[in-house]
Scaffold this active site. Structure first.
Site, PDB file in Angstrom:
ATOM      1  N   HIS A  97      11.353  24.199  12.779  1.00 23.73           N
ATOM      2  CA  HIS A  97      11.814  22.943  13.559  1.00 23.73           C
ATOM      3  C   HIS A  97      10.867  22.177  13.744  1.00 23.73           C
ATOM      4  CE1 HIS A  97      12.108  20.963  17.712  1.00 23.73           C
ATOM      5  NE2 HIS A  97      10.587  20.926  17.715  1.00 23.73           N
ATOM      6  N   HIS A 121       4.149  17.017  14.989  1.00 26.19           N
ATOM      7  CA  HIS A 121       3.936  16.882  16.836  1.00 26.19           C
ATOM      8  C   HIS A 121       3.520  17.545  17.146  1.00 26.19           C
ATOM      9  CE1 HIS A 121       8.635  18.374  16.479  1.00 26.19           C
ATOM     10  NE2 HIS A 121       8.030  19.098  18.221  1.00 26.19           N
ATOM     11  N   GLU A 125      -0.279  21.336  20.159  1.00 29.35           N
ATOM     12  CA  GLU A 125      -0.004  21.761  21.507  1.00 29.35           C
ATOM     13  C   GLU A 125       0.332  23.151  21.178  1.00 29.35           C
ATOM     14  OE1 GLU A 125       3.976  21.956  24.009  1.00 29.35           O
ATOM     15  OE2 GLU A 125       4.240  20.227  22.422  1.00 29.35           O
ATOM     16  N   ASP A 126       1.008  23.794  19.844  1.00 30.27           N
ATOM     17  CA  ASP A 126       0.809  24.651  19.451  1.00 30.27           C
ATOM     18  C   ASP A 126       0.260  26.127  18.105  1.00 30.27           C
ATOM     19  OD1 ASP A 126       3.039  24.945  21.764  1.00 30.27           O
ATOM     20  OD2 ASP A 126       4.784  24.590  19.862  1.00 30.27           O
ATOM     21  N   ASP A 186      13.413  15.189  19.505  1.00 31.82           N
ATOM     22  CA  ASP A 186      12.851  17.093  19.210  1.00 31.82           C
ATOM     23  C   ASP A 186      13.668  17.648  20.166  1.00 31.82           C
ATOM     24  OD1 ASP A 186      10.303  19.558  19.217  1.00 31.82           O
ATOM     25  OD2 ASP A 186      10.495  17.954  21.809  1.00 31.82           O
ATOM     26  N   ASP A 314      44.550   8.011  23.271  1.00 32.16           N
ATOM     27  CA  ASP A 314      42.576   8.191  23.912  1.00 32.16           C
ATOM     28  C   ASP A 314      42.018   9.519  23.450  1.00 32.16           C
ATOM     29  OD1 ASP A 314      44.172   7.734  26.724  1.00 32.16           O
ATOM     30  OD2 ASP A 314      45.180   9.352  27.042  1.00 32.16           O
TER      31      ASP A 314
END
Length: 825
Positions: A97, A121, A125-126, A186, A314
């Site tokens: 990720h 990043h 947090e994790d 992200d 179009d």
């Protein structure tokens, strides 16, 4: 065709057929990401650049050849070690990720510092890694970016965690826009893998992306990222409509292009013959863009009443990329010369860029077969900014690289901080409640576009589409908004609820406009209709305030303004003012303010003769001043004989007097008697044209009584589009008091014109109301009555004899051309 972010334009194909299938931004497919993750887990050595980073390094070097690859390698090793053992819901190693997010940013052209922060990043947090460790290993700048995108814990904030996380992220973005760039990348990768989430979570995440992230990507100008996010959200929330649009695109790609590609070739040849170096390519639409075109087709049925089928034009537009700004207009000239341009389809965003620095020329031309093709024209630099927005501007903290010319000041301008984000950061401080903040944020970002208005003093106002004059007033400052009493748009007085259009010229009128540099401009400026403004204190409108006059408290916004406010900043300011100032009952002052000394009275001199006018032809005849026009010395006057041998005195040009002359009553020569005056003083009717606001009646009556003048009667007509008319009948102790009363009334905030009408309003167009057959006419309705007619309006085309007019008298009558204009000359 789809142009990869950061790829050079030279040698690109000229049609969608040559461009090949669309490749999503990011470059790494699922299999490639899996191999990269396995390579990262199985790597045993510590080379300067791990094998998993090779695709990323190649993309990064295209934009930054001198990048510090060792720093990237260290960041990757730390991220891989911190996330080791963690899995995503898809079953892939978690390191895939941050690696994919960093690949997206590398293709956009982000700097090395941004890529390092992107790799790290999610670590704070994790994982067990702390922000202090990130700052120690990579510096405070990387730590700030990582902290900006780190989510707040639900344990601490509960249901408000998501709203407070976005608040924290926006505040961090205000200092460094790269925080939001990392967050958008992200979210893009998370949306690519959203199929692994539960259906309820898919809908929730897609709606947040639609309502907040996509508008933020639009405001930051990152078009390539915004387009892919839109398509994924469209497929998640509206799968059937997405399938229809996707099928139409696939069918069009499989068939021969008989319109756009041939026209691109013809335009390229025409430009080559004209000596304009340009690259002409076909730019196909993505799913959401095509869906919007189909909606327009469905809304405009054909001649048979059925929805129109999509046309070949179009499915795409032509993109022309040139070298210089002047070449853009050269291409436009060739287009409009060789093909038929469609009126109303030309937009010049080169001379007037959008709020996110987007620049292009937009036009549409009709081909020989009647087909309409849209064409975009821009330079290479404009194209780079149009695709990647703030990322293309680089890091303004870093100097230009060696051998490169420093970018233009406009290119170094961060479109987020001085514009929409600054306004957002201001009002978010006033909304501590998370739910209120989230509602205001989604409402503020709901507009598809912004408009640009210009004040009459040259200041540029950036507003969301649909904003009104109320929003413009509060954008100029909270005090300006509270003191707003009216607005002028393109030289015309308008209601505060008027919706502004792109390019409007706006002036906000406030009750503080007695300053020489107030919203109405300096003294002597031209009026809104181009007429010459006044240049003296006795006729300059609000600017005629005496020296040392203290500004009154602002009247404040009305509760009705909330219905007209479209921006959160305006709504919050109005709601706060209304909460601090509860409504009170109307207070009407009939005397001078307590803080002001009583004005000197103007008593009638003792021994002054009671007869104000003499008639040489009828000496000794009773003389009565008509109440329809209320003559006051030194008005030009005319006498007419009436019943009982009396003489009725009218102002010259009075409609009632003119009707008496037409009925055969001979005009008499009359003149003012020096020193004469009626026992009760002179009666005068004054009409004030004003912008309606609270306490206007109280302020006008106070201004009149403050001059020592008694009010006999007052009439207030119903407001029309925020304009209101007040008519007062006053008794003057001395004719010289009239000029002071007029000036005092004109100094009242909101009053833009004061005049002496020939007759109060309410009658017919120049004639008195007819009495019923056989009914007796009341004396005051008889043109021959001593006091004249009080119900007749001015005759069409007749001007008032004299009065004081403000600068903004766009709706008032003209000044009189009579040489005798009263005490002021």
């Amino acid at each position: 065709m789809t142009i990869e972010a950061g790829q050079p334009l030279a040698g690109q194909p000229t049609s969608a057929r040559q461009a090949g299938p669309r490749r999503p931004l990011g470059g790494l497919g699922r299999a490639a990401l899996g191999r990269a993750g396995r390579a990262a887990l199985l790597a045993t050595g510590r080379p300067p650049v791990p094998d998993a980073l090779e695709p990323l390094v190649q993309a990064h070097r295209r934009h930054h050849p001198q990048a510090d690859l060792g720093l990237l390698g260290r960041a990757y090793r730390l991220a891989e070690e911190s996330h080791r053992g963690q899995k995503r819901k898809s079953g892939e190693p978690y390191i895939t990720h941050p690696l994919a997010v960093t690949m997206i940013l590398a293709q956009l052209g982000a700097g090395t510092t941004t890529l390092v922060a992107s790799l790290l990043h999610d670590t704070v947090e994790d994982t067990e890694l702390t922000l202090e460790q990130v700052a120690e290993g990579f510096g405070p700048e990387v730590a700030y970016l990582v902290d900006g995108v780190t989510k707040l814990e639900k344990v601490d904030f509960g249901a408000a965690a998501e709203a407070e996380t976005f608040r924290k992220m926006l505040v961090a973005t205000g200092d460094d826009v790269r925080v939001m760039v990392i967050k958008l990348a992200d979210r893009l990768h998370n949306m690519r893998t959203i199929r692994h989430m539960k259906p309820a979570s898919q809908v929730r995440i897609a709606k947040v992306t639609r309502d907040v992230l996509i508008p933020l990507a639009e405001r930051l100008g990152i078009q390539v990222l915004k387009a892919e996010l839109e398509d994924i959200v469209f497929a998640t929330l509206h799968p059937e409509e997405h399938a229809r649009s996707r099928a139409l695109l696939a069918r069009h790609e499989d068939g021969p292009d008989t319109l756009l590609a041939p026209f691109a070739g013809a335009l390229g040849r025409q430009l080559a013959e004209a000596g304009v170096a340009a690259e002409v390519t076909v730019r196909p639409r993505h799913c959401v863009s095509l869906h919007r075109v189909l909606l327009k087709r469905d809304a405009a049925p054909g001649r048979d009443g059925r929805p129109q089928e999509p046309q070949p034009a179009d499915f795409g537009r032509l993109l022309v990329v040139v070298e210089e700004n002047a070449d853009c207009y050269a291409v436009l000239g060739e287009l409009h010369t060789c093909w038929t341009p469609l009126p109303g389809e030309f937009k010049d965003f080169v001379a007037a860029p959008k709020f996110n620095l987007y620049q292009s020329l937009h036009t549409a031309v009709a081909l020989a077969g009647g087909e309409v093709v849209e064409v975009l024209v821009r330079t290479r630099r404009m194209h780079e900014i149009a695709e990647t927005g703030v990322v293309a501007l680089g890091d303004p903290r870093q100097p230009a690289r060696g051998g490169e010319q420093a970018p233009d000041e406009l290119d170094r301008t961060d479109p987020a901080r001085p514009g929409w984000l600054s306004r957002l950061l201001e009002w978010q401080q006033e909304t501590p409640d998370p739910d209120a903040f989230w509602s205001a944020l989604t409402a503020d970002l709901a507009g598809d576009r912004e408009i640009t208005a210009v004040t009459e003093l040259g200041e540029t106002l950036q507003l969301r589409a649909g904003a009104t004059c109320v929003d413009a007033a509060y954008l100029l400052g909270e005090e300006t908004g509270h003191r707003c009493i009216g607005a002028r748009v393109n030289g015309r007085l308008v209601a505060l609820s008027t919706v502004l259009q792109d390019g409007d010229r706006v002036a906000i009128l406030t009750d503080g406009s007695d300053r020489p540099d107030g919203p109405d401009g300096p003294e002597g400026s031209d009026g809104p209709d181009g007429s010459e403004g006044s240049d003296g204190p006795e006729s300059s409108g609000r600017s005629a305030a005496p020296a040392g006059r203290r500004r009154s408290e602002p009247s404040g916004p009305a509760p009705e303004w909330l219905a007209h406010a479209r921006t959160p900043a305006a709504r919050i300011a109005i709601e706060r003012w209304l909460a601090d100032h509860p409504p009170r009952g109307p207070v009407v002052r009939t005397g001078p303010a307590p803080s002001q000394p009583a004005p000197p009275a103007h008593p009638v001199a003792a021994g002054r003769p009671a007869v104000p006018v003499t008639a040489a032809e009828r000496p000794g005849a009773p003389v009565r001043l008509a109440r329809c026009c209320t003559p006051v010395p030194p008005d030009e006057i005319v006498g007419y004989p009436i019943r009982g041998g009396a003489v009725a005195v009218h102002r010259a040009g009075c409609p009632a007097g003119e009707r008496m002359r037409a009925d055969g009553r001979g005009a008499l020569d009359v003149e003012w008697r020096p020193g004469g005056a009626p026992p009760a003083g002179y009666r005068a009717t004054l009409r004030a044209e004003a912008l309606n606001r609270p306490r206007l009646l109280a302020d006008l009556t106070a201004a009149i009584s403050g001059e020592g003048v008694g009010i006999v009667s007052a009439e207030v007509e119903p407001p029309q589009e925020l304009r209101v008319r007040h008519t007062y009948t006053v008794e003057l102790p001395d004719p010289a008091a009239l000029a002071g009363v007029l000036r005092a009334m004109l100094r009242v905030s909101g009053v833009y014109d004061v005049e002496r009408p020939h007759a109060p309003p309410g009658g017919g167009p120049g004639r008195a109301p007819a009495a019923p057959p056989g009914a007796a006419r009341r004396p005051e309705h008889d043109p021959a009555a001593p006091e004249g007619n009080t119900d007749d309006p001015p005759a069409p085309g007749v001007r008032p004899s004299w009065g004081i007019h403000g600068r903004t008298a766009a709706f008032s009558g003209q000044r009189s051309s009579s040489p005798n204009r009263g005490p002021e000359g």
